[in-house]
Design a protein around this motif. Structure first.
Motif, short mmCIF file in Angstrom:
data_model
loop_
_atom_site.label_atom_id
_atom_site.label_comp_id
_atom_site.label_asym_id
_atom_site.label_seq_id
_atom_site.Cartn_x
_atom_site.Cartn_y
_atom_site.Cartn_z
N ARG A 149 31.76 47.17 35.92
CA ARG A 149 31.39 48.35 36.70
C ARG A 149 31.60 48.11 38.18
N VAL A 150 31.25 46.90 38.65
CA VAL A 150 31.46 46.55 40.06
C VAL A 150 32.94 46.60 40.38
N VAL A 151 33.77 46.04 39.49
CA VAL A 151 35.22 46.03 39.70
C VAL A 151 35.75 47.47 39.77
N GLU A 152 35.27 48.33 38.88
CA GLU A 152 35.72 49.73 38.87
C GLU A 152 35.37 50.41 40.19
N CYS A 153 34.18 50.12 40.72
CA CYS A 153 33.77 50.71 42.00
C CYS A 153 34.64 50.20 43.14
N LEU A 154 34.98 48.91 43.10
CA LEU A 154 35.84 48.34 44.14
C LEU A 154 37.24 48.95 44.06
N LYS A 155 37.72 49.18 42.84
CA LYS A 155 39.02 49.81 42.67
C LYS A 155 39.03 51.22 43.27
N TYR A 211 30.92 46.78 49.27
CA TYR A 211 29.89 46.13 48.46
C TYR A 211 28.51 46.75 48.66
N ARG A 212 28.19 47.17 49.87
CA ARG A 212 26.89 47.80 50.08
C ARG A 212 26.80 49.14 49.35
N GLN A 213 27.89 49.87 49.33
CA GLN A 213 27.92 51.12 48.57
C GLN A 213 27.78 50.85 47.09
N TYR A 229 21.95 39.88 46.53
CA TYR A 229 22.17 38.54 45.97
C TYR A 229 23.01 38.62 44.68
N LEU A 230 22.68 39.59 43.81
CA LEU A 230 23.44 39.75 42.57
C LEU A 230 24.87 40.20 42.88
N ALA A 231 25.01 41.10 43.84
CA ALA A 231 26.35 41.53 44.24
C ALA A 231 27.14 40.35 44.79
N TRP A 232 26.48 39.46 45.53
CA TRP A 232 27.17 38.28 46.05
C TRP A 232 27.64 37.38 44.91
N GLN A 233 26.81 37.21 43.87
CA GLN A 233 27.21 36.39 42.72
C GLN A 233 28.51 36.93 42.09
N ILE A 234 28.54 38.24 41.90
CA ILE A 234 29.72 38.86 41.29
C ILE A 234 30.92 38.73 42.24
N ARG A 235 30.65 38.97 43.51
CA ARG A 235 31.71 38.87 44.53
C ARG A 235 32.28 37.47 44.58
N HIS A 236 31.40 36.47 44.52
CA HIS A 236 31.83 35.08 44.55
C HIS A 236 32.66 34.75 43.32
N ALA A 237 32.21 35.22 42.15
CA ALA A 237 32.94 34.97 40.91
C ALA A 237 34.33 35.60 40.95
N LEU A 238 34.41 36.80 41.54
CA LEU A 238 35.71 37.46 41.69
C LEU A 238 36.62 36.66 42.61
N GLY A 239 36.06 36.23 43.75
CA GLY A 239 36.85 35.49 44.72
C GLY A 239 37.35 34.16 44.19
#
Length: 236
Positions: free
Chosen positions: A97-103, A108-110, A120-130
């Motif tokens: 879902r996060v990926v779909e929103c980024l697409k 990230y704040r939105q 913090y959870l968004a950062w975890q996902i962001r870090h995993a993506l990066g």
């Protein structure tokens, strides 16, 4: 229809997984689904306490949490959307879902506001993506320049980013936008007390490099040289 059966349909569970029990906190707007691989004993709640808890995408207006224990022989990198990896706090479904929103072009704040997840959870996902640590289905934008650029640009956890932001390392910057961004981040960086906050600043700079990669050949070559120099110094 029983609440466990309704929850099973909402989560689109796949066999052998089923909902053992459901806990709903109306005041906190939280839904906790306890999953088991197989049917519960004569329809009674299982006495086995799940070992993992993951944040899942909301079900309706309720923040959803999945409680389950993964079989020992399960492949951790892949899995149904309603499960997550052992070392993560989020399900594959939430990451998607996060990926779909980024697409869709959201920041990230939105994304945090829309999906009701904390920073913090968004950062975890962001870090995993990066770091390229998510499965192929969860990786963002296969046709986006970010997908290929991350192979050249150092990952988020590379010490070269801290070196770039913690000191006035002299790299020749042609692009004005990067010059202004680095000046601001370098000014803020020493005042950041938590490592998570510093990682967020690193990600800001790294995403700028990724987004403007075609305009930053000169700067990227210097960044990679800085990385090689750091590695050589650590080995000597």
């Amino acid at each position: 229809m029983r609440d466990t059966e309704i929850c099973r349909k909402l989560l689109q569970l796949e066999e052998p997984w089923t909902v053992d029990r459901v806990k709903v906190d109306v005041q906190a707007r939280e839904l906790h689904a306890y999953l088991v691989a197989g049917k519960s004993w004569f329809g009674r709640p299982s006495l086995v306490r799940p070992k993992m808890r993951w944040r899942h995408a909301n079900v309706g207006a309720f923040k959803t949490f999945i409680h389950a224990t993964l079989p020992d022989n399960r492949e951790q990198q892949q899995g149904p959307s309603f499960l997550g990896q052992v070392d993560r706090d989020f399900t594959h479904g939430l990451a998607q879902r996060v990926v779909e929103c980024l697409k869709a072009g959201l920041g990230y704040r939105q994304v945090c506001n829309l999906l009701e997840i904390d920073v913090y959870l968004a950062w975890q996902i962001r870090h995993a993506l990066g770091e390229g640590q998510l499965s192929a289905e969860e990786q963002p934008l296969d046709h986006n320049p970010e997908a290929s650029s991350s192979r050249q640009i150092p990952p988020t956890g590379d010490p070269v980013w801290f070196r770039l932001l913690e000191s006035e390392e002299s790299i020749d910057i042609h692009l004005l936008g990067l010059r202004l961004l680095l000046a601001r981040c370098r000014q803020e960086f020493p005042a950041l007390s938590s490592n998570d906050a510093k990682i967020m600043r690193v990600n800001t700079v790294r995403r700028f490099f990724i987004k403007h990669e075609k305009q930053l050949d000169h700067e990227i070559s210097q960044l990679l040289e800085l990385k090689r120099a750091s590695q050589a110094g650590a080995e000597s």
